[in-house]
Design an enzyme around this catalytic site. Structure first.
Site, short mmCIF file in Angstrom:
data_model
loop_
_atom_site.label_atom_id
_atom_site.label_comp_id
_atom_site.label_asym_id
_atom_site.label_seq_id
_atom_site.Cartn_x
_atom_site.Cartn_y
_atom_site.Cartn_z
N CYS A 95 -0.98 27.56 -7.50
CA CYS A 95 -0.90 26.22 -7.02
C CYS A 95 -0.46 25.22 -8.22
CB CYS A 95 -1.90 25.73 -6.15
SG CYS A 95 -3.52 25.28 -7.07
N PHE A 96 -0.68 23.96 -7.94
CA PHE A 96 -0.19 23.04 -9.07
C PHE A 96 -1.20 23.37 -10.44
CE2 PHE A 96 0.17 18.88 -11.43
CZ PHE A 96 1.54 19.22 -11.77
#
Length: 365
Positions: A95-96
């Protein structure tokens, strides 16, 4: 069982398949060539969770996220992740920042009997690793530059040398007023990511120097990374010197024949012809001020005549009636001036094959 990883460069060198769990809007702004977008949350769901986080804090945001991604929605997304995991047993998820989204997805997969590793630090760490590659290799590896007038097939040269990096390919733009393709340019982030991965792979393959096409600061709408561009400004230059007739035929194919075919392939015969005409006229309009109104008008009239002829099935040769003066009035004088500024860095001149052989020999010295 494979472990989570922070060996970012190895992931890129091996073109490791990865699931990008960020929202679609995040993926569209910048991603990696070997990653596929299978988001945990949609753009709208992410926005709702973000607002909740700001107003009520983390726990409330996590609770809302689980409510939004539940039931049939969760089942559909799980099915796509599971399919990816089974087809890509060597892959990873991220994810980020390697936080809640990837950890939640990893746990859901584990509950389904699939142990699948994540990338520690997520997209941000991967992205920073690629920026570090550009900075590091721009400082440590020698460069060579391929120069030459418009139509010298510099990009072809780059794509036939094993130690060369294709900046225009990474940008998805040919760097001139007629440089756009049918499909849009890559984003700045994607351009940098693709360039960095090319450089990293060349270094990993053992090449001790890199070759780049002579470029300005910008390629279409993207900017060359500052460390890379600064290094290119001091690198030795090999100049392709091919005859005008050869260069004209290359431009005819590249600017007209291939572009007509590409537009028709994507948009169909009728709409493709209309859009290709707009592309050609727009390319000329971009240099109107530098050409001057009189020369611009002459070229525009010749271009329109040639377009009508090829649309009527009469072939493409009439396009040479604007391509020749375009080189003579604009591109050749401009490049001759730019090359004069690089005179002290020119180390070789020759035709295309001679320059190719010269640069290939440098790569093994």
């Amino acid at each position: 069982m494979r472990e989570d990883t922070d060996n970012y460069r190895e992931l890129f060198i091996n073109d490791t398949p990865m699931v990008d769990l960020r929202a679609p809007i995040e993926f569209s702004q910048g991603a990696f060539p070997s990653a596929i977008s299978l988001p945990l949350m949609s753009d709208d769901e992410r926005a709702q969770v973000g607002t909740c986080y700001k107003q009520q804090g983390q726990q409330a945001a996590i609770k809302l996220g689980h409510q939004l991604v539940s039931g049939e929605i969760k089942e559909r997304r799980m099915a796509r992740w599971i399919e990816f995991c089974r087809h890509n047993p060597q892959g990873y998820i991220y994810c980020f920042r390697g936080g809640l989204r990837s950890q939640t997805t990893q746990q859901w997969l584990k509950d389904a009997g699939i142990h699948y590793p994540l990338v520690r630090g997520g997209y941000k760490a991967l992205r920073n690793a690629l920026l570090d590659v550009i900075n590091e290799l721009s400082e440590t590896l020698p460069f060579h530059i391929v120069g030459g007038k418009t139509g010298s097939a510099k990009t072809l040269m780059v794509n036939t040398l094993a130690n060369a990096v294709d900046l225009e390919g990474a940008a998805h733009h040919r760097g001139s007023s007629f440089g756009a393709y049918v499909k849009p340019q890559n984003t700045q982030i994607n351009f940098e990511n693709i360039t960095a991965i090319q450089m990293l792979k060349k270094q990993h393959a053992g090449y001790q120097q890199l070759v780049f096409e002579d470029e300005g600061r910008h390629i279409g709408s993207v900017d060359l990374p500052v460390p890379l561009y600064q290094k290119m400004l001091s690198a030795p230059v090999a100049v392709i010197e091919d005859p005008l007739d050869i260069r004209l035929q290359r431009l005819l194919k590249e600017y007209v024949i291939d572009m007509v075919a590409d537009y028709i392939h994507v948009h169909g015969e009728e709409q493709g012809q209309v859009l290709c005409e707009a592309y050609l006229l727009s390319g000329l309009d971009k240099i109107r001020r530098r050409l001057g109104n009189e020369r611009w008008q002459i070229l525009r009239e010749e271009m329109l005549k040639a377009i009508r002829l090829h649309q009527a099935g009469a072939g493409y040769d009439a396009h040479l009636n604007w391509l020749f003066p375009l080189l003579n009035w604009y591109y050749d004088p401009m490049y001759e001036y730019q090359l004069s500024l690089k005179a002290d860095r020119i180390v070789y001149r020759g035709n295309w094959q001679e320059c190719h052989d010269y640069l290939k020999a440098q790569s093994v010295d």
